[in-house]
Write a protein that holds these residues in place. Structure first.
Motif, short mmCIF file in Angstrom:
data_model
loop_
_atom_site.label_atom_id
_atom_site.label_comp_id
_atom_site.label_asym_id
_atom_site.label_seq_id
_atom_site.Cartn_x
_atom_site.Cartn_y
_atom_site.Cartn_z
N LEU A 547 53.89 82.10 -3.11
CA LEU A 547 54.20 83.11 -2.11
C LEU A 547 53.02 83.30 -1.15
N ARG A 548 51.82 83.29 -1.69
CA ARG A 548 50.62 83.46 -0.86
C ARG A 548 50.48 82.31 0.14
N SER A 549 50.96 81.15 -0.24
CA SER A 549 50.86 79.97 0.63
C SER A 549 52.06 79.81 1.55
N SER A 550 53.05 80.71 1.44
CA SER A 550 54.28 80.55 2.22
C SER A 550 54.05 80.69 3.71
N GLY A 551 52.93 81.29 4.12
CA GLY A 551 52.59 81.37 5.54
C GLY A 551 51.65 80.28 5.98
#
Length: 598
Positions: A547-551
């Motif tokens: 989730l942290r890397s989803s951007g």
């Protein structure tokens, strides 16, 4: 938590020092001024004898991120205020101001894109080496590529300016038309004018033929107006594509969702190959219902029902418990969201229909909106929206540019949490009837993503192709809907919902092209994650990192990094369909003897 029937969210605590109205006007003025200042500073930087001062550029980038978060918070807060009371006329004017601010910010972003695109390779490499830039390097690279490929700055700015009274104006017009659309229904011995959402709910869940007929009649009466708006939105978008030299209709969609065209088509092909299983479920529902001439609402109406209602307090306890089974910290997050009054559930007149999760990145909070009607579907909706809130919770600690994610990736946590709750409820069911009702709910939700939405995606593509040459009439639009629906249902459903293009708001979204299909991408991608991580000893840690890397990553990169999968291959999407396939097969097995006895 004490026994309560519903919950009202707390918006006032976000701005406790002044009245909400005054604070919003102040907030609007602050954002407007900051965007203007950013634009002037960037112009000055670009005029500095042709030499870009790297420290000044970084400072502008950092300030831009604050304005980005501020604009998102302002807009989402206004949406919350409007949703809780659609009769609030004051907020409509502020929403117009929000559109203007977003448009100005987009114009500034165009100039920032061009500035980054014009940087020399050496200066660009130097920029990426800076510590404060590393977390947002992915976003800035996207900006740089856009800057190299966009139209001349004056033309892009003109498009943005015209969009306020063009495509964005038409989107707002559709929203107002839809909100004002009233369906006359006989309820409790008297005829009441209800919203389209209330009428659809009555047709589907109360199996009310009169409601379905009333929807059809009102839609027929207003269809030409809605067709006009849809044509203008599509026409505006197509004109932009033509000016940019984009031959591929899906180019913007793929860029916005950080997915390759190849991956998208592989996913669609995988779904098509499971069409027979979908049809077997539809056929079974028709056989069980013994309906000679089934209609669209018969398909969506549950055949099996859970007799007991689910009090809101029980829904809260159930969700917290299931979140805790995956992780104590996830359960604590849900508990705190309920206790902090992030959620609006009251069933009352004057509210907007539907559900959503608003992100408030400056406040580092979220707000969840729905109308709770004491059924399991609403329980699942709360779990779904809490998934969005959890995704926000992870990203709100990241720089603003690293929070920007495509719609498909935005559905990752929400579908994951939805699966957690629905699978647990099915497993805990105490009777065959209850289990079938819950299986039916899971399947119906899944078929929206792999049946209805891909169908609407196909309709939308064909509509846009026709719109390239001429205005598409209401009759032609209805014919296109009928065509793609008949291809899916293969003649099983006779009375189709040919006017659904009028009330599916995603068709009218000004900022997100082909806004339906990203939900299918997100649903299947999340299913793949769910199947992998629910068996993992450190599932939440892996989920948090994803989730942290989803951007910061594409769909393909996330699949490879965190799942060890190749999203361009059919095997990934086939495995992501497996949970739905298993549910359908179990449903068919459990209902076989019922069908035979009938």
């Amino acid at each position: 938590m004490e026994q309560i029937m519903n919950q009202n969210w707390d918006l006032a605590s976000l701005y406790p020092d002044e009245t909400m109205s005054n604070k919003l006007i102040e907030f609007r003025n602050e954002l407007d001024m900051k965007v203007e200042t950013l634009s002037e500073d960037l112009k000055h930087l670009n005029r500095s004898s042709g030499i870009i001062t790297l420290s000044k550029l970084v400072e502008i980038i950092q300030r831009t991120q604050y304005v980005q978060n501020g604009s998102e918070e302002f807009d989402d807060l206004l949406i919350c205020i409007y949703a809780q009371n659609t009769n609030n006329t004051e907020v409509i004017g502020l929403l117009d101001h929000s559109t203007v601010i977003k448009t100005k910010l987009q114009s500034f972003q165009l100039e920032l894109n061009l500035t980054l695109g014009n940087l020399s390779d050496d200066l660009w490499a130097e920029l990426l080496c800076l510590t404060e830039i590393e977390p947002i390097s992915f976003f800035l690279l996207e900006c740089r590529n856009k800057g190299k490929n966009q139209l001349p700055l004056k033309m892009e700015r003109l498009i943005n300016s015209l969009s306020i009274n063009g495509i964005k104006g038409w989107e707002q017009q559709h929203e107002q038309m839809l909100t004002q659309l009233r369906i006359p229904l006989k309820m409790d011995g008297e005829t009441k004018d209800v919203s389209i959402g209330q009428a659809l709910n009555e047709a589907i869940y109360s199996k009310n033929h009169d409601a379905a007929l009333a929807i059809k009649q009102i839609c027929e009466k207003n269809a030409d107006l809605f067709a006009s708006v849809l044509n203008r939105i599509a026409g505006f978008r197509l004109t932009i594509y033509e000016q940019r030299g984009w031959d591929n209709l899906l180019k913007e969609l793929c860029l916005q969702n950080r997915i390759m065209d190849e991956t998208l088509h592989t996913m669609i092909t995988s779904i098509k190959q499971h069409k027979e299983l979908i049809q077997s479920y539809i056929q079974r529902k028709i056989e069980l219902s013994e309906i000679k001439n089934p209609s669209w609402y018969d398909l969506e109406s549950p055949y099996f029902t859970v007799a007991v209602k689910v009090p809101y307090s029980d829904a809260v306890s159930l969700i917290i418990e299931q979140f805790q089974t995956f992780s104590d910290s996830l359960g604590k997050f849900a508990e705190e969201a309920f206790e902090a009054n992030w959620i609006e559930t009251e069933n009352r007149p004057g509210k907007a229909e539907g559900g959503f999760c608003a992100s408030l990145p400056l406040s580092k909070q979220s707000r969840i909106f729905l109308t709770y009607r004491q059924n399991y579907q609403d329980v699942i909706t709360i779990a779904h929206e809490l998934g969005h809130a959890y995704h926000n919770y992870i990203l709100h600690n990241e720089p603003a540019f690293a929070q920007q994610k495509g719609t498909s990736l935005a559905e990752t946590a929400s579908t994951f949490m939805e699966n957690l709750v629905v699978d647990a409820v099915i497993k805990q069911s105490t009777s065959k009837e209850e289990k079938l009702a819950l299986l039916e709910m899971k399947i119906s939700n899944g078929l929206k993503y792999v049946g209805t939405i891909p169908n609407m995606f196909k309709f939308e593509q064909e509509f846009y192709e026709k719109r390239k040459t001429n205005i598409v009439t209401t009759e032609e639009i209805n014919t296109l809907i009928s065509k793609v629906e008949n291809e899916l249902y293969d003649g099983l459903i006779e009375d189709l919902a040919v006017h659904k293009w009028m009330y599916i708001s995603h068709f009218y979204n000004a900022e997100k092209a082909f806004y339906n299909i990203p939900y299918t991408i997100g649903y299947l991608f999340s299913n793949g994650i769910y199947e992998k991580l629910k068996k993992s000893d450190n599932g939440l840690e892996q989920l948090d990192e994803l989730l942290r890397s989803s951007g910061r990553m594409t769909v393909e990169q996330l699949a490879e990094r965190y799942l060890g999968e190749d999203a361009t291959k059919a095997t990934f999407w086939d495995s992501s369909l497996q949970p739905l396939k298993d549910a359908i097969e179990e449903y068919l097995y459990l209902t076989e003897d019922i069908k035979i006895n009938k």
